[in-house]
Scaffold this active site. Structure first.
Site, mmCIF file in Angstrom:
data_model
loop_
_atom_site.group_PDB
_atom_site.id
_atom_site.type_symbol
_atom_site.label_atom_id
_atom_site.label_comp_id
_atom_site.label_asym_id
_atom_site.label_seq_id
_atom_site.Cartn_x
_atom_site.Cartn_y
_atom_site.Cartn_z
ATOM 1 N N GLY A 13 0.837 -1.208 0.000
ATOM 2 C CA GLY A 13 0.000 0.000 0.000
ATOM 3 C C GLY A 13 0.863 1.246 0.000
ATOM 4 N N ARG A 87 3.944 -15.766 -4.909
ATOM 5 C CA ARG A 87 2.504 -16.112 -4.905
ATOM 6 C C ARG A 87 1.824 -15.350 -6.037
ATOM 7 N NH1 ARG A 87 -0.385 -14.590 0.430
ATOM 8 N NH2 ARG A 87 -2.109 -15.406 -0.771
ATOM 9 N N ASP A 119 5.865 -4.766 5.810
ATOM 10 C CA ASP A 119 6.212 -6.135 6.203
ATOM 11 C C ASP A 119 6.144 -7.122 5.039
ATOM 12 O OD1 ASP A 119 3.482 -5.825 6.092
ATOM 13 O OD2 ASP A 119 3.057 -6.835 7.988
ATOM 14 N N THR A 141 5.090 2.420 5.855
ATOM 15 C CA THR A 141 3.695 2.014 6.057
ATOM 16 C C THR A 141 3.037 2.959 7.065
ATOM 17 O OG1 THR A 141 2.122 0.431 7.004
ATOM 18 C CG2 THR A 141 4.366 0.159 7.726
ATOM 19 N N ASP A 143 0.825 2.004 8.903
ATOM 20 C CA ASP A 143 0.435 1.170 10.048
ATOM 21 C C ASP A 143 1.473 1.182 11.177
ATOM 22 O OD1 ASP A 143 -1.599 0.502 8.317
ATOM 23 O OD2 ASP A 143 -0.794 -1.464 7.804
ATOM 24 N N ASP A 145 3.768 -0.911 11.736
ATOM 25 C CA ASP A 145 3.801 -2.244 12.358
ATOM 26 C C ASP A 145 5.028 -3.066 11.991
ATOM 27 O OD1 ASP A 145 3.184 -2.608 9.708
ATOM 28 O OD2 ASP A 145 1.512 -3.970 10.041
ATOM 29 N N ARG A 187 -4.284 -2.180 10.059
ATOM 30 C CA ARG A 187 -4.285 -3.659 10.048
ATOM 31 C C ARG A 187 -4.289 -4.191 11.472
ATOM 32 N NH1 ARG A 187 -5.002 -5.898 5.395
ATOM 33 N NH2 ARG A 187 -5.269 -7.842 6.527
#
Ligand code: F6P
Length: 362
Positions: A13, A87, A119, A141, A143, A145, A187
């Site tokens: 993001g 992925r 992350d 970020t 966040d 985090d 989050r």
């Protein structure tokens, strides 16, 4: 080997300050070290497929490309949270295309990469490093985090935006004698809720780290009313969950993390039976991610960018720029992804918030 060609990418993001890092890396990389610098389009999309053509395209960055970037939100390179090469979504399934990324990296004659991300991006970087790619990380970020750093850039701007929103909400809450719930991002970390909540004078702050009891929040509202306070403001982190319950989220799409959604509405529904007055929910959403970075974030992002360029020059790969006690230092990317940086419910800031009478729904 001396480094000559460096890729730079922004992943996950977006957040305010990405462009400031790009500007710092390009300025130092070109002016001090004489590098050629490739801006990779949309996170790793431009390396997964060399024919990938989003609106921007991979491009060699010159000094004029980064002029005036310091104050611009977003990222000139584009970003994506669907470009994990381990992925990668190919039709209806996820496949591992990391070997292709390694081949394309070599094909472009790249020596190293600066990966600006949170992350998820650092975890991907770690896996690419294990395959032999030379990477230096920069922690972003809203966040906040990411482990191993005291702060990520983007967070300060986001809490500024959320605080301003709370100031506005307070005026209308007061006029209408309402309970107002404001949902913020973050989050599974409560940093945005905690800091914006304290700065915005919230009466309750619900964070993922402390599963809440709606009854405790209702008691706070009733007690405030009994003491003549006609309105209440409740900040709800998007990852907040009730005691014994789980986060409120949508089903995950292939190759993506599940989207958190509905936390504040769920709190409002739980309060309905206990609270007589009108309630309203405001979800701040992506407003928290856009706009010009704060002064703090401009300085932090710039300092991270300068150190990242130096680390590449010194060939200190596998490292990430980090803030530790006011200094910008190099830490291992492995350390950054080992454990998320979450709010400690028994930390000083939490106890100070409790001392003010802020309810955490405990
Ligand atoms: O990680 C940043 C963040 O804004 C989170 O706070 C939020 O849960 C998520 O990204 C939203 O992601 P998207 O932009 O994919 O909706």
């Amino acid at each position: 080997m001396s480094v000559k060609r460096v890729a730079i990418t922004t992943g996950g993001g977006d957040c305010p300050g990405l462009n400031a890092v790009i500007r710092a890396v390009v300025t130092v990389g070109k002016e001090r070290f004489g590098w050629e610098i490739l801006g990779v389009e949309d996170a790793l999309s431009g390396l997964i497929d060399l024919d990938y053509r989003g609106p921007r395209g991979n491009r060699w960055l010159e000094l004029e490309d980064v002029r005036g970037l310091l104050s611009r939100g977003g990222t000139i390179l584009g970003t994506s949270n669907r470009s994990d090469p381990f992925r990668f979504v190919d039709g209806a399934r996820e496949t591992d295309v990391s070997d292709r990324v390694m081949e394309n990296f070599a094909k472009l004659g790249l020596d190293a990469m600066v990966s600006i991300g949170g992350d998820g991006s650092m975890a991907i970087a770690q896996k690419l490093i294990a395959k032999g790619m030379k990477i230096v990380g920069v922690p972003k970020t809203i966040d906040n985090d990411l482990g191993a750093t005291d702060q990520t850039f983007g967070f300060d701007t986001a809490i500024g935006i959320a605080t301003e929103a709370l100031d506005r909400i307070r005026d209308t809450a007061d006029s209408h004698d309402r309970v107002m719930l404001v949902e913020v991002m973050g989050r599974n970390a409560g940093w945005i809720a905690l800091h914006a909540g304290i700065a915005g004078g919230a009466d309750a702050i619900l964070i993922p780290e402390i599963p809440y009891r709606a009854e405790a929040v209702a008691d706070m509202i009733v007690a405030r009313r009994a003491s003549g306070k006609n309105y209440s403001i409740i900040v709800v982190a998007e990852g907040a969950k009730p005691q014994g319950g789980d986060v409120s989220q949508l089903e995950a799409r292939l190759g993506e993390m599940p989207r958190l959604m509905g936390a504040a509405h769920r709190v409002a529904a739980a309060l309905e039976d206990h609270v007589g007055s009108a309630m309203r929910v405001t979800v701040l959403g992506h407003i928290q991610r856009g706009g010009s970075p704060s002064t703090f974030d401009r300085v932090l992002a710039t300092r991270y960018g300068v150190l990242a360029a130096q680390l590449v020059h010194e060939e200190q790969f596998g490292k990430m720029a980090a803030l530790r006690n006011g200094a910008i230092v190099a830490v291992d990317i492995a350390e950054a992804v080992a454990r998320p940086h979450l709010v400690d419910p028994s930390s000083q800031i939490m106890n100070q918030a409790r001392a003010l009478g802020i309810s955490f729904g405990e």
